[in-house]
Design an enzyme around this catalytic site. Structure first.
Site, PDB file in Angstrom:
ATOM      1  N   LYS A  23       1.313  36.967  60.627  1.00  0.00           N
ATOM      2  CA  LYS A  23      -0.067  37.002  61.104  1.00  0.00           C
ATOM      3  C   LYS A  23      -0.940  36.290  60.083  1.00  0.00           C
ATOM      4  CE  LYS A  23      -3.659  40.146  62.860  1.00  0.00           C
ATOM      5  NZ  LYS A  23      -4.026  41.558  63.179  1.00  0.00           N
ATOM      6  N   THR A  45      -3.608  47.362  69.438  1.00  0.00           N
ATOM      7  CA  THR A  45      -4.759  46.850  70.186  1.00  0.00           C
ATOM      8  C   THR A  45      -4.426  46.595  71.635  1.00  0.00           C
ATOM      9  OG1 THR A  45      -5.796  45.899  68.252  1.00  0.00           O
ATOM     10  CG2 THR A  45      -6.320  44.860  70.342  1.00  0.00           C
ATOM     11  N   THR A  53      -0.777  44.490  65.996  1.00  0.00           N
ATOM     12  CA  THR A  53      -0.438  43.199  65.383  1.00  0.00           C
ATOM     13  C   THR A  53      -0.414  43.265  63.862  1.00  0.00           C
ATOM     14  OG1 THR A  53      -2.758  42.514  65.355  1.00  0.00           O
ATOM     15  CG2 THR A  53      -1.440  41.921  67.305  1.00  0.00           C
ATOM     16  N   ASP A  54      -1.042  44.279  63.268  1.00  0.00           N
ATOM     17  CA  ASP A  54      -1.148  44.298  61.805  1.00  0.00           C
ATOM     18  C   ASP A  54       0.210  44.343  61.110  1.00  0.00           C
ATOM     19  OD1 ASP A  54      -4.266  46.204  61.418  1.00  0.00           O
ATOM     20  OD2 ASP A  54      -3.799  44.206  62.192  1.00  0.00           O
ATOM     21  N   TYR A  62     -13.117  48.477  68.003  1.00  0.00           N
ATOM     22  CA  TYR A  62     -12.616  49.226  69.157  1.00  0.00           C
ATOM     23  C   TYR A  62     -11.636  50.282  68.637  1.00  0.00           C
ATOM     24  CZ  TYR A  62      -8.979  45.887  68.121  1.00  0.00           C
ATOM     25  OH  TYR A  62      -8.047  45.125  67.456  1.00  0.00           O
ATOM     26  N   GLU A 121      10.320  29.799  37.763  1.00  0.00           N
ATOM     27  CA  GLU A 121       9.211  30.296  36.930  1.00  0.00           C
ATOM     28  C   GLU A 121       9.628  31.458  36.023  1.00  0.00           C
ATOM     29  OE1 GLU A 121       6.313  27.580  37.783  1.00  0.00           O
ATOM     30  OE2 GLU A 121       6.260  29.251  36.368  1.00  0.00           O
ATOM     31  N   SER A 155      -0.928  50.148  64.107  1.00  0.00           N
ATOM     32  CA  SER A 155       0.304  49.789  63.387  1.00  0.00           C
ATOM     33  C   SER A 155       0.173  49.771  61.875  1.00  0.00           C
ATOM     34  CB  SER A 155       0.824  48.433  63.871  1.00  0.00           C
ATOM     35  OG  SER A 155       0.073  47.373  63.323  1.00  0.00           O
TER      36      SER A 155
HETATM   37  N1  DGL Z   1      -5.153  48.595  64.018  1.00  0.00           N
HETATM   38  C1  DGL Z   1      -4.511  47.330  64.309  1.00  0.00           C
HETATM   39  C2  DGL Z   1      -3.042  47.566  64.692  1.00  0.00           C
HETATM   40  O1  DGL Z   1      -2.762  48.556  65.381  1.00  0.00           O
HETATM   41  C3  DGL Z   1      -5.183  46.606  65.429  1.00  0.00           C
HETATM   42  C4  DGL Z   1      -4.749  45.185  65.485  1.00  0.00           C
HETATM   43  C5  DGL Z   1      -3.951  44.859  66.730  1.00  0.00           C
HETATM   44  O2  DGL Z   1      -3.143  45.655  67.230  1.00  0.00           O
HETATM   45  O3  DGL Z   1      -4.117  43.699  67.143  1.00  0.00           O
HETATM   46  O4  DGL Z   1      -2.184  46.753  64.307  1.00  0.00           O
END
Ligand code: DGL
Length: 355
Positions: A191, A38, A118-119, A52, A312, A85
């Site tokens: 995250k 992103t 971020t993913d 986006y 467990e 990602s």
């Molecule tokens: N498609 C997600 C990624 O590339 C977008 C999220 C982001 O980068 O914040 O991880």
């Protein structure tokens, strides 16, 4: 007449310049490795913060968009990948890790920033935390809003990440994650929100520090082994062992475990409910997986806390490994690297208590 003084004027000018140069601090050399996400995303309008397109803006444009970077470091950029990602693979990780190690071995590279979606940012960060062979700073950065959005967070996140990578205090602390003015450790950050600016947290173990007023402030440092203390070496690796994650929930059955084993998995991470509890219907499939030589790791879907060995489930009797405090996706990374060294479950359990 001037000719008489010219040498003196020249001498003074050189001296002043030399003093000025010696007074100006030498800026660190920081390489930005761009992978997409992103932070490199674009939306149809300035208010488009969902829906986006990720991974469209080049590393050069990302750097050009923040001229202030030149005040904190000598910045160069490389476009390593240009992907969202969620599409990161083991092969991407090996390519990135090898490039990082090659660059950090160069005396003229003082730190690295990796721009990333971020993913899966936390996963790439932890992988690098285990394979980077340098004490020099490596900082992962992303953004929750695309570059075209009102109050996009990418530029300030990139500025903070570069100044962190240029900070001597950041050396030797393992791979760092820097978003939202916060400094977090690769091992423990995760995250926790789908879209807000404060999506990266270290809920119970705590962040390492802050970036404020163009300065990095540390208040704690990682305890577990990382980077130069790590026994893992990817320099000769062309692939990583196949490790998969099965999710625990009410009414779960053995199908996923059986399917992953049929597909050739060498390790199974079981993201169990609670303290890694195993549903009775799944235990036979996990036992069969172990009997075929796969390593089974009990993790938890919960997110925080220690996964207690022999709590467990009777791990000693089942010959399973427990994930300690690693979440399932990070347990998968450690198990993949562990399997490049050994198939011995007790050795692997030691690794889960070391990294
Ligand atoms: N498609 C997600 C990624 O590339 C977008 C999220 C982001 O980068 O914040 O991880």
């Amino acid at each position: 007449m001037f000719a008489l003084f010219a040498p003196l004027v020249l001498l003074f000018a050189v001296a002043t310049s030399a003093h000025a140069d010696s007074a100006a601090p030498k800026l660190a050399n920081v390489t930005v490795l761009a992978t997409g996400g992103t932070i490199a995303g674009t939306g149809a309008t300035s208010t488009t913060t969902v829906g986006y397109t990720a991974a469209t803006v080049s590393v050069q444009r990302l750097i050009q968009a923040v001229p202030e970077l030149a005040k904190v470091a000598n910045v160069s950029g490389e476009q390593v990948f240009q992907i969202a990602s969620e599409n990161m693979t083991n092969e991407h990780w090996l390519t990135l890790g090898k490039r990082v190690n090659t660059l950090l071995a160069q005396p003229n590279v003082d730190g690295i920033v990796i721009t990333h979606g971020t993913d899966t940012l936390e996963e790439t960060a932890y992988f690098l935390n285990l394979v980077v062979k340098s004490r020099k700073p490596v900082v992962l950065v992303g953004a929750m809003r695309p570059s075209t959005a009102l109050s996009a967070d990418g530029p300030i996140n990139l500025y903070n990440a570069v100044l962190l990578a240029a900070s001597p205090e950041a050396a030797g602390k393992g791979v760092l994650v820097a978003l939202n003015d916060q400094i977090q450790a690769a091992r423990d950050v995760t995250k926790v929100n789908t879209s807000t600016l404060d999506s990266f947290r270290t809920p119970e173990l705590g962040l390492l520090g802050y970036i404020q007023g163009s300065k990095a402030f540390f208040y704690r440092q990682p305890v577990r082994k990382h980077t130069t203390e790590s026994e893992f070496d990817i320099s000769a690796l062309q692939s990583l062992p196949n490790v998969e994650i099965v999710y625990g929930y009410a009414n779960v059955g053995p199908v996923a475990v059986d399917a992953f084993m049929a597909a050739g998995a060498k390790g199974i991470i079981h993201a169990g409910v609670g303290d890694g509890s195993l549903a009775a219907k799944v235990v036979p499939a996990l036992k069969a997986a172990r009997a075929k030589g796969a390593i089974v790791v009990r993790a938890s879907r919960v997110g925080q806390g220690i996964l207690a060995r022999n709590g467990e489930a009777n791990d000693d009797e089942l010959d399973f490994v427990v994930a300690d405090t690693l979440n399932p996706q990070k347990a998968r990374i450690l198990l993949m690297l562990a399997l490049t060294k050994t198939n011995n479950s007790k050795e692997i359990q030691r690794m889960f208590y070391s990294y």
